[in-house]
Design a protein around this motif. Structure first.
Motif, PDB file in Angstrom:
ATOM      1  N   UNK A 161      44.810-113.817  36.830  1.00  0.00           N
ATOM      2  CA  UNK A 161      45.810-113.087  36.566  1.00  0.00           C
ATOM      3  C   UNK A 161      45.713-112.132  35.440  1.00  0.00           C
ATOM      4  N   UNK A 162      45.955-110.873  35.264  1.00  0.00           N
ATOM      5  CA  UNK A 162      45.488-110.151  34.356  1.00  0.00           C
ATOM      6  C   UNK A 162      46.505-109.348  33.345  1.00  0.00           C
ATOM      7  N   UNK A 163      46.650-109.176  32.048  1.00  0.00           N
ATOM      8  CA  UNK A 163      47.580-108.709  31.493  1.00  0.00           C
ATOM      9  C   UNK A 163      46.973-107.716  30.415  1.00  0.00           C
ATOM     10  N   UNK A 164      47.378-106.487  30.321  1.00  0.00           N
ATOM     11  CA  UNK A 164      46.947-105.494  29.413  1.00  0.00           C
ATOM     12  C   UNK A 164      48.181-105.225  28.591  1.00  0.00           C
ATOM     13  N   UNK A 165      48.041-104.859  27.406  1.00  0.00           N
ATOM     14  CA  UNK A 165      49.176-104.273  26.536  1.00  0.00           C
ATOM     15  C   UNK A 165      48.429-102.987  25.898  1.00  0.00           C
ATOM     16  N   UNK A 166      49.376-101.684  25.729  1.00  0.00           N
ATOM     17  CA  UNK A 166      49.154-100.692  25.286  1.00  0.00           C
ATOM     18  C   UNK A 166      49.799-100.305  24.105  1.00  0.00           C
ATOM     19  N   UNK A 167      50.544-101.546  23.256  1.00  0.00           N
ATOM     20  CA  UNK A 167      51.242-101.461  22.264  1.00  0.00           C
ATOM     21  C   UNK A 167      50.268-101.322  20.743  1.00  0.00           C
TER      22      UNK A 167
ATOM     23  N   UNK B  32      59.079 -98.224  31.080  1.00  0.00           N
ATOM     24  CA  UNK B  32      58.065 -99.559  30.981  1.00  0.00           C
ATOM     25  C   UNK B  32      57.922-100.005  29.525  1.00  0.00           C
ATOM     26  N   UNK B  33      57.386-101.134  29.350  1.00  0.00           N
ATOM     27  CA  UNK B  33      57.354-102.155  28.048  1.00  0.00           C
ATOM     28  C   UNK B  33      56.055-101.525  27.400  1.00  0.00           C
TER      29      UNK B  33
ATOM     30  N   UNK C 266      57.659-107.907  26.993  1.00  0.00           N
ATOM     31  CA  UNK C 266      57.216-108.679  28.294  1.00  0.00           C
ATOM     32  C   UNK C 266      56.359-107.869  29.337  1.00  0.00           C
ATOM     33  N   UNK C 267      55.628-107.984  29.947  1.00  0.00           N
ATOM     34  CA  UNK C 267      55.145-107.340  31.384  1.00  0.00           C
ATOM     35  C   UNK C 267      55.953-107.883  32.589  1.00  0.00           C
ATOM     36  N   UNK C 268      55.961-107.196  33.573  1.00  0.00           N
ATOM     37  CA  UNK C 268      56.859-107.537  34.729  1.00  0.00           C
ATOM     38  C   UNK C 268      56.620-108.693  35.396  1.00  0.00           C
ATOM     39  N   UNK C 269      55.366-109.645  35.128  1.00  0.00           N
ATOM     40  CA  UNK C 269      55.436-110.789  35.595  1.00  0.00           C
ATOM     41  C   UNK C 269      54.437-110.818  36.803  1.00  0.00           C
ATOM     42  N   UNK C 270      53.673-111.895  37.260  1.00  0.00           N
ATOM     43  CA  UNK C 270      53.092-112.230  38.461  1.00  0.00           C
ATOM     44  C   UNK C 270      53.711-113.204  39.395  1.00  0.00           C
ATOM     45  N   UNK C 271      54.285-112.940  40.510  1.00  0.00           N
ATOM     46  CA  UNK C 271      54.904-113.809  41.287  1.00  0.00           C
ATOM     47  C   UNK C 271      54.121-114.779  41.988  1.00  0.00           C
ATOM     48  N   UNK C 272      53.659-115.838  41.692  1.00  0.00           N
ATOM     49  CA  UNK C 272      52.431-116.868  42.299  1.00  0.00           C
ATOM     50  C   UNK C 272      53.171-117.918  43.113  1.00  0.00           C
TER      51      UNK C 272
ATOM     52  N   UNK D 111      62.766-108.638  39.313  1.00  0.00           N
ATOM     53  CA  UNK D 111      61.566-108.147  39.406  1.00  0.00           C
ATOM     54  C   UNK D 111      60.934-107.486  38.155  1.00  0.00           C
ATOM     55  N   UNK D 112      61.541-107.574  37.174  1.00  0.00           N
ATOM     56  CA  UNK D 112      61.108-107.405  35.954  1.00  0.00           C
ATOM     57  C   UNK D 112      60.988-108.223  34.863  1.00  0.00           C
ATOM     58  N   UNK D 113      60.176-108.294  33.895  1.00  0.00           N
ATOM     59  CA  UNK D 113      60.171-109.036  32.708  1.00  0.00           C
ATOM     60  C   UNK D 113      61.484-109.008  31.725  1.00  0.00           C
ATOM     61  N   UNK D 114      61.619-109.914  30.951  1.00  0.00           N
ATOM     62  CA  UNK D 114      62.819-109.892  29.933  1.00  0.00           C
ATOM     63  C   UNK D 114      62.555-108.808  29.032  1.00  0.00           C
TER      64      UNK D 114
END
Lengths: 113, 115
Positions: free
Chosen positions: B21-27, B1-2, B106-112, A41-44
């Motif tokens: 799908x959307x991705x946002x990075x706060x880094x 969280x990453x 990496x983000x947590x991903x989207x399970x498609x 459930x997490x990314x690498x």
């Protein structure tokens, strides 16, 4: 030549034991070798990384051993704990002009209590 | 969280649907990536964006269309997908500098799931 071969595919270790995961590569231009840990459930997430100018790097219970002549590197998890149960990926990349991370196929580690 | 978030976390779509799908990075990173993770396969790099410009497309079918409006946001537009496209789609970001090593977050991903 861009592949990174990882073994074993899965690994079961008793609590307190040593987990060892191996990776091999062909491209001698690779100069950065990270290991990623992925929980369900997490990314690498980056665990530890090494550059080829050293033969070993240790961070807590995690150690990377690097053999430049054999083009192999391995992850050792000492005193393995059930919380270490996850999938581990080795990777390789070339700094500078290319930033692609080439990942191994992953090793699913299960640490039994 | 990453520091990399992805939405939605789960998506079920039919083969004729269009979704994003959307991705946002706060880094504060300047590079973003899309990966596909299928069972028993290595992570497959799909697209790379550096300073909002696409610098890599790993022979990805045109039914996947990326968009990077700024260095913090990355989208993956999906249309007429196939069941074999069902996978975990991961977004990552990194700070690309000439002499640096490529530590990707990496983000947590989207399970498609494509029906």
């Amino acid at each position: 030549q861009q592949q990174v071969k990882q073994s074993p595919q899965s690994l079961i270790v008793q609590k307190g034991g040593i987990s060892i995961i191996n990776c091999a590569y062909e491209n001698t231009a690779f100069d950065y070798f990270p290991w990623y840990q992925q929980f369900p459930g997490k990314g690498p997430a980056l665990l530890i990384a090494i550059r080829p100018d050293v033969s070993e790097k240790k961070e807590g219970r995690f150690t990377i051993s690097f053999n430049k002549s054999a083009k192999q590197f391995s992850l050792h998890i000492m005193d393995s704990q059930p919380g270490d149960s996850a999938t581990y990926f080795c990777a390789a990349s070339i700094s500078g002009s290319s930033y692609k991370l080439i990942f191994g196929s992953g090793t699913r580690l299960l640490v039994r209590p | 969280e990453t520091g990399v978030t992805q939405t939605p976390r789960h998506l079920v779509m039919g083969m004729t649907n269009k979704k994003s799908l959307k991705c946002e990075q706060h880094l504060g990173h300047n590079a973003m990536y899309w990966y596909k993770q299928s069972a028993k396969k290595p992570l497959e790099l799909m697209f790379v964006y550096n300073f909002k410009e696409q610098t890599e497309n790993n022979s990805v079918p045109s039914r996947f269309s990326p968009e990077c409006p700024n260095s913090s946001h990355l989208f993956l537009h999906l249309h007429t997908l196939q069941p074999e496209d069902s996978a975990l789609y991961l977004c990552a970001s990194s700070q690309r500098e000439r002499s640096s090593y490529n530590e990707q977050f990496f983000g947590p991903g989207t399970r498609l799931t494509v029906l």
